[in-house]
Write a protein that holds these residues in place. Structure first.
Motif, PDB file in Angstrom:
ATOM      1  N   PRO A  61       0.831  -1.212   0.000  1.00  0.00           N
ATOM      2  CA  PRO A  61       0.000   0.000   0.000  1.00  0.00           C
ATOM      3  C   PRO A  61       0.870   1.269   0.000  1.00  0.00           C
ATOM      4  CG  PRO A  61      -0.782  -1.571   1.656  1.00  0.00           C
ATOM      5  CD  PRO A  61       0.536  -2.090   1.140  1.00  0.00           C
ATOM      6  N   ALA A  62       0.366   2.306  -0.639  1.00  0.00           N
ATOM      7  CA  ALA A  62       1.109   3.567  -0.781  1.00  0.00           C
ATOM      8  C   ALA A  62       1.550   4.121   0.568  1.00  0.00           C
ATOM      9  CB  ALA A  62       0.270   4.592  -1.532  1.00  0.00           C
ATOM     10  N   HIS A  63       0.680   4.078   1.577  1.00  0.00           N
ATOM     11  CA  HIS A  63       1.048   4.636   2.889  1.00  0.00           C
ATOM     12  C   HIS A  63       2.180   3.838   3.552  1.00  0.00           C
ATOM     13  CE1 HIS A  63      -1.748   1.506   4.326  1.00  0.00           C
ATOM     14  NE2 HIS A  63      -1.125   1.605   5.490  1.00  0.00           N
ATOM     15  N   VAL A  64       2.255   2.550   3.285  1.00  0.00           N
ATOM     16  CA  VAL A  64       3.344   1.723   3.815  1.00  0.00           C
ATOM     17  C   VAL A  64       4.658   2.100   3.119  1.00  0.00           C
ATOM     18  CG1 VAL A  64       4.238  -0.650   3.980  1.00  0.00           C
ATOM     19  CG2 VAL A  64       1.821  -0.176   4.478  1.00  0.00           C
ATOM     20  N   ILE A  65       4.591   2.291   1.804  1.00  0.00           N
ATOM     21  CA  ILE A  65       5.786   2.687   1.042  1.00  0.00           C
ATOM     22  C   ILE A  65       6.293   4.040   1.538  1.00  0.00           C
ATOM     23  CG2 ILE A  65       6.637   3.346  -1.256  1.00  0.00           C
ATOM     24  CD1 ILE A  65       4.670   1.198  -2.391  1.00  0.00           C
ATOM     25  N   GLN A  66       5.375   4.997   1.707  1.00  0.00           N
ATOM     26  CA  GLN A  66       5.783   6.323   2.189  1.00  0.00           C
ATOM     27  C   GLN A  66       6.407   6.252   3.584  1.00  0.00           C
ATOM     28  OE1 GLN A  66       2.127   8.654   1.721  1.00  0.00           O
ATOM     29  NE2 GLN A  66       3.309  10.048   0.414  1.00  0.00           N
ATOM     30  N   ARG A  67       5.759   5.506   4.474  1.00  0.00           N
ATOM     31  CA  ARG A  67       6.263   5.385   5.850  1.00  0.00           C
ATOM     32  C   ARG A  67       7.653   4.749   5.867  1.00  0.00           C
ATOM     33  NH1 ARG A  67       2.501   2.030   8.406  1.00  0.00           N
ATOM     34  NH2 ARG A  67       3.827   0.275   7.845  1.00  0.00           N
ATOM     35  N   GLU A  68       7.825   3.672   5.089  1.00  0.00           N
ATOM     36  CA  GLU A  68       9.116   2.984   5.019  1.00  0.00           C
ATOM     37  C   GLU A  68      10.183   3.891   4.391  1.00  0.00           C
ATOM     38  OE1 GLU A  68      11.730  -0.079   5.835  1.00  0.00           O
ATOM     39  OE2 GLU A  68       9.703   0.278   6.566  1.00  0.00           O
ATOM     40  N   ALA A  69       9.803   4.655   3.369  1.00  0.00           N
ATOM     41  CA  ALA A  69      10.743   5.590   2.732  1.00  0.00           C
ATOM     42  C   ALA A  69      11.203   6.644   3.735  1.00  0.00           C
ATOM     43  CB  ALA A  69      10.083   6.247   1.521  1.00  0.00           C
TER      44      ALA A  69
END
Length: 171
Positions: free
Chosen positions: A90-98
């Motif tokens: 999910p996009a929010h997971v990618i953003q958080r991990e980034a």
């Protein structure tokens, strides 16, 4: 007017493939015109010959950079190359991990930990590099072709060389 590479707008989590001549640099779009990518400390924005030398580095940094600063004068495209193989996170997971990884220094290896490995791991949770797979396949193919060629030459030499010896014996 026909659409160009630059008409397609990336969405959060999209993989950005940047063409740098002899290789591709990979980044992940994280919104607001920014990407996150892994690059050796001596990597120059926009690529170029100097960036090719950065491949010799064994350490790199995870950087948040404006898309256009990373692309420079090179062409790019959105290339979510493993969507048919893996479910994107999910996009929010990618953003958080980034955000969590930004600024970290990490080991860098062209074959095991390059920018494409980083980007695919961020998007899919799986680190893969098609560039490395392709280079290995080409290298193995060249090696096999070379071995076959040497084998054929050796066989031909044995066949035709022995014929010359027999002719010399007849004379």
């Amino acid at each position: 007017m026909a659409p160009t590479l630059f008409d397609e707008k990336p969405e959060i989590g999209d993989l950005i493939e940047i063409f740098r001549g002899t290789y591709q640099h990979w980044a992940v779009y994280i919104g607001d015109g920014h990407v996150i990518h892994v690059a050796p400390s001596n990597e120059q924005a926009g690529g170029g010959a100097y960036s090719m030398m950065s491949m010799l580095s064994d350490r790199a940094f995870i950087k948040k950079t404006e898309l256009w600063d990373v692309v420079g004068t090179n062409q790019y495209r959105i290339n979510n190359l493993l969507d048919d193989k893996y479910e994107p996170r999910p996009a929010h997971v990618i953003q958080r991990e980034a955000q969590r990884q930004e600024g970290q220094e990490v080991p860098f290896s062209v074959f095991q930990g390059n920018c494409e490995h980083f980007a695919t791991e961020l998007r899919y949770g799986k680190a893969e590099s098609r560039q490395v797979h392709h280079a290995v396949e080409v290298g193995v193919g060249v090696g096999v072709a070379t071995m076959i060629g040497v084998g054929v030459l050796a066989a031909a030499a044995a066949i035709f060389g022995s014929g010359r010896k027999e002719k010399k014996r007849e004379n």
